[in-house]
Motif scaffolding. Structure first.
Motif, PDB file in Angstrom:
ATOM      1  N   MET A 152      -6.025   3.597  -6.792  1.00 20.35           N
ATOM      2  CA  MET A 152      -5.577   2.661  -5.877  1.00 20.35           C
ATOM      3  C   MET A 152      -6.409   1.540  -5.594  1.00 20.35           C
ATOM      4  O   MET A 152      -5.726   0.351  -5.382  1.00 20.35           O
ATOM      5  CB  MET A 152      -5.706   3.597  -4.550  1.00 20.35           C
ATOM      6  CG  MET A 152      -5.150   2.803  -3.392  1.00 20.35           C
ATOM      7  SD  MET A 152      -3.364   3.063  -3.347  1.00 20.35           S
ATOM      8  CE  MET A 152      -2.983   2.512  -1.598  1.00 20.35           C
ATOM      9  N   SER A 153      -7.570   1.502  -5.686  1.00 20.72           N
ATOM     10  CA  SER A 153      -8.291   0.193  -5.569  1.00 20.72           C
ATOM     11  C   SER A 153      -8.169  -0.668  -6.763  1.00 20.72           C
ATOM     12  O   SER A 153      -8.454  -1.824  -6.362  1.00 20.72           O
ATOM     13  CB  SER A 153      -9.692   0.638  -5.290  1.00 20.72           C
ATOM     14  OG  SER A 153     -10.463   1.155  -6.656  1.00 20.72           O
TER      15      SER A 153
ATOM     16  N   SER B 193       0.694  -1.120  -0.132  1.00 20.98           N
ATOM     17  CA  SER B 193      -0.024   0.083  -0.093  1.00 20.98           C
ATOM     18  C   SER B 193       0.755   1.360   0.061  1.00 20.98           C
ATOM     19  O   SER B 193       0.308   2.424  -0.713  1.00 20.98           O
ATOM     20  CB  SER B 193      -0.867  -0.181   1.161  1.00 20.98           C
ATOM     21  OG  SER B 193      -0.121  -0.131   2.358  1.00 20.98           O
TER      22      SER B 193
ATOM     23  N   LYS C 152       2.185   1.619  -3.468  1.00 23.60           N
ATOM     24  CA  LYS C 152       0.909   2.314  -4.324  1.00 23.60           C
ATOM     25  C   LYS C 152       0.859   3.614  -3.994  1.00 23.60           C
ATOM     26  O   LYS C 152       0.540   4.669  -5.228  1.00 23.60           O
ATOM     27  CB  LYS C 152      -0.358   1.530  -4.185  1.00 23.60           C
ATOM     28  CG  LYS C 152      -0.323   0.151  -4.646  1.00 23.60           C
ATOM     29  CD  LYS C 152      -1.752  -0.442  -4.233  1.00 23.60           C
ATOM     30  CE  LYS C 152      -1.716  -1.918  -4.516  1.00 23.60           C
ATOM     31  NZ  LYS C 152      -3.067  -2.708  -4.352  1.00 23.60           N
ATOM     32  N   LYS C 153       0.611   4.261  -3.055  1.00 24.22           N
ATOM     33  CA  LYS C 153       0.645   5.608  -2.557  1.00 24.22           C
ATOM     34  C   LYS C 153       1.649   6.392  -3.201  1.00 24.22           C
ATOM     35  O   LYS C 153       1.742   7.584  -3.556  1.00 24.22           O
ATOM     36  CB  LYS C 153       0.547   5.765  -1.049  1.00 24.22           C
ATOM     37  CG  LYS C 153      -0.580   5.402  -0.281  1.00 24.22           C
ATOM     38  CD  LYS C 153      -0.690   5.417   1.027  1.00 24.22           C
ATOM     39  CE  LYS C 153      -1.999   4.790   1.676  1.00 24.22           C
ATOM     40  NZ  LYS C 153      -1.910   4.874   3.016  1.00 24.22           N
TER      41      LYS C 153
END
Length: 139
Positions: free
Chosen positions: A136-137, A74, A77-78
């Motif tokens: 992001m999803s 995560s 990804k951010k």
């Protein structure tokens, strides 16, 4: 005489046990975690769009495993989406932003401009940009 005394007790105990089991099952089913599959999110994409998203995922995952091995996925990804959005606090990602990310990680030849445009168009619609949360999803 004994039957009249024991039988009602047996029925009460049986009913109490059945209620305990029933409530235990209800609690157990409420506590079962539900995991959302990322594959289900691509069902709204065309075949080309789903293929392009999967290709982007694999390129980014390959880079993450090599260069972000100690970080959570995560966090990776951010960081990637922050660069794609332009580091200006902008919450929208355009095709050029994804191209910039691919250039930065040395994977500009792995996805074509047409594939990136397909991703942005199918996820963002007519605005030609996708919200960071949605990207992001999907990733």
């Amino acid at each position: 005489d004994i039957r009249r005394t024991i039988l009602p007790l047996f029925d009460i105990e049986t009913e109490r046990l059945a209620n305990m089991i029933s409530s235990s099952l209800r609690i157990a089913t409420l506590r079962v975690p539900i995991y959302r599959s990322t594959l289900n999110q691509s069902r709204y994409l065309s075949t080309q769009g789903a293929g392009a998203v999967e290709k982007l995922r694999s390129v980014l995952d390959e880079y993450r495993r090599a260069h972000y091995a100690q970080c959570l996925p995560s966090r990776f990804k951010k960081d990637i989406l922050k660069v794609a959005a332009g580091n200006t606090g902008n919450q929208l990602i355009a095709s050029e932003g994804l191209q910039r990310v691919l250039n930065n990680i040395g994977a500009s030849n792995r996805l074509s401009t047409q594939e990136l445009d397909t991703i942005i168009t199918e996820l963002g619609g007519i605005e030609k940009s996708v919200k960071v949360e949605k990207m992001m999803s999907v990733l």
